[in-house]
Design an enzyme around this catalytic site. Structure first.
Site, PDB file in Angstrom:
ATOM      1  N   ASN A 128      -2.167   5.423 -35.219  1.00  0.00           N
ATOM      2  CA  ASN A 128      -2.610   5.707 -33.419  1.00  0.00           C
ATOM      3  C   ASN A 128      -3.178   4.142 -33.067  1.00  0.00           C
ATOM      4  O   ASN A 128      -4.710   4.390 -33.354  1.00  0.00           O
ATOM      5  CB  ASN A 128      -3.564   7.001 -33.912  1.00  0.00           C
ATOM      6  CG  ASN A 128      -3.754   7.637 -32.354  1.00  0.00           C
ATOM      7  OD1 ASN A 128      -2.742   6.975 -31.343  1.00  0.00           O
ATOM      8  ND2 ASN A 128      -4.425   8.567 -32.632  1.00  0.00           N
ATOM      9  N   ARG A 139       2.038   6.569 -33.067  1.00  0.00           N
ATOM     10  CA  ARG A 139       1.451   7.724 -32.001  1.00  0.00           C
ATOM     11  C   ARG A 139       2.599   6.363 -30.823  1.00  0.00           C
ATOM     12  O   ARG A 139       2.072   5.400 -30.746  1.00  0.00           O
ATOM     13  CB  ARG A 139       0.223   7.700 -31.961  1.00  0.00           C
ATOM     14  CG  ARG A 139      -0.180   8.679 -30.797  1.00  0.00           C
ATOM     15  CD  ARG A 139      -1.333   8.028 -29.969  1.00  0.00           C
ATOM     16  NE  ARG A 139      -1.374   8.528 -29.429  1.00  0.00           N
ATOM     17  CZ  ARG A 139      -2.845   8.734 -28.302  1.00  0.00           C
ATOM     18  NH1 ARG A 139      -3.300   7.717 -28.802  1.00  0.00           N
ATOM     19  NH2 ARG A 139      -2.698   9.227 -26.900  1.00  0.00           N
ATOM     20  N   HIS A 148      -0.962  12.570 -24.938  1.00  0.00           N
ATOM     21  CA  HIS A 148      -1.723  13.312 -25.900  1.00  0.00           C
ATOM     22  C   HIS A 148      -1.200  14.317 -26.401  1.00  0.00           C
ATOM     23  O   HIS A 148      -2.020  15.254 -26.545  1.00  0.00           O
ATOM     24  CB  HIS A 148      -3.255  13.564 -24.988  1.00  0.00           C
ATOM     25  CG  HIS A 148      -4.330  12.631 -24.726  1.00  0.00           C
ATOM     26  ND1 HIS A 148      -5.203  12.729 -23.764  1.00  0.00           N
ATOM     27  CD2 HIS A 148      -4.926  11.066 -25.345  1.00  0.00           C
ATOM     28  CE1 HIS A 148      -5.117  11.190 -23.939  1.00  0.00           C
ATOM     29  NE2 HIS A 148      -5.694  11.017 -24.674  1.00  0.00           N
ATOM     30  N   ARG A 192     -10.358   4.046 -17.381  1.00  0.00           N
ATOM     31  CA  ARG A 192      -9.316   4.742 -15.276  1.00  0.00           C
ATOM     32  C   ARG A 192     -10.398   5.446 -14.513  1.00  0.00           C
ATOM     33  O   ARG A 192     -10.922   6.877 -14.688  1.00  0.00           O
ATOM     34  CB  ARG A 192      -8.500   5.117 -16.551  1.00  0.00           C
ATOM     35  CG  ARG A 192      -7.511   4.275 -17.449  1.00  0.00           C
ATOM     36  CD  ARG A 192      -6.101   5.338 -18.292  1.00  0.00           C
ATOM     37  NE  ARG A 192      -6.817   5.088 -20.081  1.00  0.00           N
ATOM     38  CZ  ARG A 192      -6.089   5.670 -20.384  1.00  0.00           C
ATOM     39  NH1 ARG A 192      -5.899   6.458 -20.313  1.00  0.00           N
ATOM     40  NH2 ARG A 192      -6.539   5.165 -21.619  1.00  0.00           N
ATOM     41  N   GLU A 234      -4.226  13.675 -35.008  1.00  0.00           N
ATOM     42  CA  GLU A 234      -2.545  13.254 -34.220  1.00  0.00           C
ATOM     43  C   GLU A 234      -2.191  12.790 -35.758  1.00  0.00           C
ATOM     44  O   GLU A 234      -0.860  13.392 -36.094  1.00  0.00           O
ATOM     45  CB  GLU A 234      -2.357  12.409 -33.309  1.00  0.00           C
ATOM     46  CG  GLU A 234      -3.818  12.464 -31.970  1.00  0.00           C
ATOM     47  CD  GLU A 234      -3.995  11.828 -30.971  1.00  0.00           C
ATOM     48  OE1 GLU A 234      -4.887  11.293 -31.243  1.00  0.00           O
ATOM     49  OE2 GLU A 234      -3.006  11.351 -29.877  1.00  0.00           O
TER      50      GLU A 234
END
Ligand code: AMP
Length: 398
Positions: A8, A89, A178, A238, A383
């Protein structure tokens, strides 16, 4: 039996987990954090042991090199040949991918072509993929897309109010991100909702990238990130959502190009931009404690943007049964969970056990009290296990 590595590679971190499949037994796990910094952190856990060191990790290729070195050095595997498959990912699958795919040349080219839609991420994923490919050229490599889970959104949740020809011609729409995490969280969250016929979940993945997703009956109905992972709530570096005029106005004020300003919105904004301290919430929290006024503003702004989205999704879902906190900040920063709950409590009647919350870092727990109108849970995201499952499925087909 097969050993499957789930990778990931995020904007500032590279997480990894090596699984024995199909048992889903974790052989080792770890994270390279603060990638891009001289004081990067490389941590690995294996067989009840752990090791952590502060080293320069200037790019993702260096993070992969450190991982390979550690696997052999710690005796977790004897040689890299023991690894049967690697799953990566991938944040942005655009219009091409609504499920996981084998990493062929075509897959690689498509992911590359989607870099403009996920500038911080797809590039990092490809760096990770290519570094692994060099060391393990013949293993099954699988791309697991974050956008896949969000494909169930209705047009009124993903179409932007721009001339429709742009939506059609340029595939310019909300894709979200996500998704692998939100899917995992929604599945894990069901255990807190026995007997609920149509579960409505608001899942808050709050890390250095952050997004909120509204999930009904196990399917995504709305998500905060947009065309790219720049949209939605405020993040480490961000902006999240802005009035589109901000771009035009600031370019005129500063004389910077659209591209330069876009980079600033991606890399120099959010927690870092407002606080002037750091993109890391730990540093911002410390500055808040020291009374730094810009850090205090950053903190309030961050919390309010998250609360706004929770309120929006409460309406979109027609109520909510469960709010989930997850990812780096959601799992490890009790003060942010508390502040978010304080912000939404007057409207939504949410109540958490404050002592329990304050004591919890990275451990799953139901945080809400029996009086709370909506259940609240901390669920560490995983994940990697979702990536390992899809990757193993392709390995079996080969
Ligand atoms: P992620 O992108 O999910 O790995 O989250 C990374 C962010 O989580 C970091 O930038 C920190 O702001 C935050 N974080 C990670 N660990 C901790 C911790 N122990 N306490 C507070 N915040 C943390």
């Amino acid at each position: 039996m097969a050993k499957v590595m789930a990778v990931n590679a995020g904007s500032s971190s590279l997480k990894f987990k090596l699984y024995e499949m199909p048992e889903e037994k974790v052989l080792c796990s770890g994270i390279a954090e603060r990638i891009g910094h001289e004081d990067g952190i490389f941590g690995i856990k294996w067989a009840g042991q752990q090791d952590k060191k502060v080293v320069p990790i200037l790019d993702h290729a260096e993070a992969v090199r450190l991982l390979v070195e550690a696997l052999i050095e710690k005796g977790i595997i004897k040689s890299m040949d023991e690894i049967s498959a690697v799953g990566h990912r991938i944040v942005q699958g655009g219009k091409y991918f609504s499920k996981s795919e084998l990493f062929t040349k075509d897959t690689e080219d498509k992911i590359e072509s989607l870099i403009p839609l996920a500038p911080l991420h797809n590039k990092a994923h490809l760096v990770g993929f290519r570094a692994f490919k060099k060391i393990l050229p013949d293993v099954t490599s699988v791309a697991v897309f974050d956008t896949a889970f969000h494909q169930t959104m209705e047009p009124e949740d993903y179409v932007f109010p721009i001339p429709y020809e742009y939506t059609e011609k340029y595939d310019c729409r909300r894709y979200g991100a996500h998704g692998t995490s939100h899917k995992y969280l929604s599945e894990m969250g069901l255990k807190y909702l026995p007997g609920v016929e149509h579960p409505r979940i608001i899942s808050c993945h709050i890390g250095s990238g952050a997004s909120i997703t509204a999930i009904k009956d196990g399917a995504c109905v709305a998500t905060s990130m947009g065309l790219t992972p720049l949209g939605g709530i405020m993040m480490g570096t961000r902006t999240g959502d802005l009035d589109p005029s901000v771009m035009n106005y600031l370019c005129k004020c500063t004389g910077k190009s659209v591209e330069e300003m876009y980079q600033i919105f991606n890399k120099e904004s959010g927690l870092l931009g407002v606080s002037g301290v750091s993109n890391d919430s730990r540093d911002v929290s410390q500055a808040v404690k020291e009374g730094n006024p810009r850090a205090i503003l950053t903190d309030k702004l961050f919390v309010r943007r998250i609360a706004d989205f929770i309120g929006q999704y409460f309406v979109r879902l027609g109520g909510a049964d469960l709010i989930i906190f997850s990812a780096g900040i959601g799992e490890n920063a009790p003060e942010y969970r508390q502040k978010i709950i304080d912000e939404i409590a007057p409207a939504l009647g949410v109540e958490i056990d404050e002592e329990l919350n304050a004591s919890l870092r990275g451990k799953e727990a139901l945080l809400s009290t029996p009086n709370s109108k909506i259940k609240v849970a901390l669920i560490p995201t995983d994940e990697e296990v979702m990536i390992a499952r899809d990757t193993y499925a392709y390995y079996l087909k080969k």
